[in-house]
Write a protein that holds these residues in place. Structure first.
Motif, PDB file in Angstrom:
ATOM      1  N   LEU A 186     -53.650  19.081  21.222  1.00 24.30           N
ATOM      2  CA  LEU A 186     -55.106  19.141  21.062  1.00 24.30           C
ATOM      3  C   LEU A 186     -55.821  17.984  21.745  1.00 24.30           C
ATOM      4  N   SER A 187     -55.090  16.941  22.065  1.00 24.06           N
ATOM      5  CA  SER A 187     -55.680  15.844  22.829  1.00 24.06           C
ATOM      6  C   SER A 187     -55.921  16.252  24.273  1.00 24.06           C
ATOM      7  N   ARG A 188     -55.182  17.279  24.732  1.00 21.30           N
ATOM      8  CA  ARG A 188     -55.293  17.710  26.123  1.00 21.30           C
ATOM      9  C   ARG A 188     -56.075  19.000  26.295  1.00 21.30           C
ATOM     10  N   LYS A 189     -55.937  19.937  25.352  1.00 19.89           N
ATOM     11  CA  LYS A 189     -56.499  21.273  25.562  1.00 19.89           C
ATOM     12  C   LYS A 189     -56.687  21.985  24.224  1.00 19.89           C
ATOM     13  N   PRO A 190     -57.534  22.998  24.178  1.00 20.17           N
ATOM     14  CA  PRO A 190     -57.675  23.794  22.952  1.00 20.17           C
ATOM     15  C   PRO A 190     -56.500  24.753  22.804  1.00 20.17           C
ATOM     16  N   LEU A 191     -56.248  25.147  21.578  1.00 19.85           N
ATOM     17  CA  LEU A 191     -55.237  26.167  21.304  1.00 19.85           C
ATOM     18  C   LEU A 191     -55.821  27.555  21.495  1.00 19.85           C
ATOM     19  N   ASP A 192     -54.973  28.480  21.880  1.00 19.71           N
ATOM     20  CA  ASP A 192     -55.345  29.887  21.825  1.00 19.71           C
ATOM     21  C   ASP A 192     -55.713  30.209  20.379  1.00 19.71           C
ATOM     22  N   GLU A 193     -56.836  30.868  20.161  1.00 16.05           N
ATOM     23  CA  GLU A 193     -57.301  31.111  18.795  1.00 16.05           C
ATOM     24  C   GLU A 193     -56.308  31.906  17.953  1.00 16.05           C
ATOM     25  N   ALA A 194     -55.471  32.718  18.604  1.00 16.16           N
ATOM     26  CA  ALA A 194     -54.487  33.506  17.859  1.00 16.16           C
ATOM     27  C   ALA A 194     -53.413  32.634  17.216  1.00 16.16           C
ATOM     28  N   LEU A 195     -53.279  31.379  17.680  1.00 15.55           N
ATOM     29  CA  LEU A 195     -52.250  30.498  17.130  1.00 15.55           C
ATOM     30  C   LEU A 195     -52.654  29.865  15.814  1.00 15.55           C
ATOM     31  N   TRP A 196     -53.943  29.746  15.564  1.00 14.76           N
ATOM     32  CA  TRP A 196     -54.373  29.111  14.315  1.00 14.76           C
ATOM     33  C   TRP A 196     -53.906  29.886  13.080  1.00 14.76           C
ATOM     34  N   PRO A 197     -54.097  31.207  13.011  1.00 13.61           N
ATOM     35  CA  PRO A 197     -53.552  31.943  11.864  1.00 13.61           C
ATOM     36  C   PRO A 197     -52.032  31.852  11.771  1.00 13.61           C
ATOM     37  N   GLU A 198     -51.365  31.752  12.926  1.00 14.70           N
ATOM     38  CA  GLU A 198     -49.903  31.650  12.920  1.00 14.70           C
ATOM     39  C   GLU A 198     -49.452  30.334  12.293  1.00 14.70           C
ATOM     40  N   ILE A 199     -50.183  29.266  12.558  1.00  9.63           N
ATOM     41  CA  ILE A 199     -49.871  27.978  11.935  1.00  9.63           C
ATOM     42  C   ILE A 199     -50.038  28.089  10.421  1.00  9.63           C
TER      43      ILE A 199
END
Length: 243
Positions: free
Chosen positions: A143-156
């Motif tokens: 996250l210091s370099r780039k945003p996550l794909d939004e689909a990964l947040w629910p996976e976390i």
């Protein structure tokens, strides 16, 4: 299905070691110290936290070597000695046992390799070897370099829920201890002082609140950090979704 016990014990005077004979059949107590790996030139890297974490290679395996250090005020005058109250109560034995449970449950976490406890009088020092998650980076770095794909947040969120549904309490659930590999698979690491508890909403909620605080802390500390409050809502959707 519970796997057969592969753990062997080596005890010599004030030294007590446990190791997985399948992962490390040529075990030596020296392997629980960084000097061994430096001497054999098999250190692949390090990470700094409370102390130095060593990434090492052996027989085409990648491992993580960590020494147990104290934190907080007491750590300023006693960096790594702990009161000995029994072998099974040492920090290394407890984390090794929990990692073994996680492995048996099929949860995405490091696997235990070996640990040692060195006693001196009424106190002890300890070290742990565990497997390294291949080609993975923690959320802080990503996250210091780039945003996550939004689909990964629910996976976390869903991954954390898997641990919680098995009663796995992570004492220090923060974004330094959540990894994503190159296939975007989610892993949790660093289970020092973790334990398996009765499933209950109170400690689970406290775990999640701790994680939220860590996101906010890094947002305030790192310029351009790619996290927003709406990402937490996406993570929560994955956590709360019934499986």
């Amino acid at each position: 299905m519970v796997k057969p016990c592969r753990e062997k014990v080596l005890q010599q005077d004030n030294l007590y070691c446990v190791f997985d004979e399948e992962k490390i059949p040529d075990f030596s107590p020296e392997m629980l110290g960084e000097d061994y790996w430096l001497r054999h030139k098999t250190v692949d890297g390090t990470a700094r936290g409370r102390g130095t974490t060593w990434f090492v290679s052996h027989n085409k395996q990648q491992w993580v070597l960590r020494h147990y250090y104290r934190g907080g005020l007491i750590g300023k005058f006693n960096k790594d000695s702990y009161w000995f109250t029994g072998q099974n109560n040492t920090r290394a034995a407890r984390e090794y046992s929990l990692l073994l449970t996680l492995e048996q449950l099929g949860l995405p976490a490091p696997q235990p390799v070996a640990y040692r406890v060195i006693r001196k009088g009424l106190f002890y020092r300890a070290d742990l070897l565990s497997t390294r998650i291949k080609d993975a980076e923690d959320l802080v770095g990503i996250l210091s370099r780039k945003p996550l794909d939004e689909a990964l947040w629910p996976e976390i969120g869903a991954t954390i829920r898997r641990f919680h549904d098995h009663g796995i309490y992570h004492h220090d659930l923060n974004i330094h201890n959540i990894l994503l590999d190159q296939q975007s698979r989610v892993f949790l690491i660093d289970f020092d002082r973790g334990e398996q508890r009765t499933v209950a909403d109170s400690w689970q909620q406290a775990n999640m609140e701790r994680l939220l605080r860590s996101f906010r802390k890094e947002l305030n500390k790192i310029p351009g950090f790619h996290w927003r409050e709406e990402h937490w809502q996406l993570l929560q959707q994955g956590y709360l979704k019934k499986t």
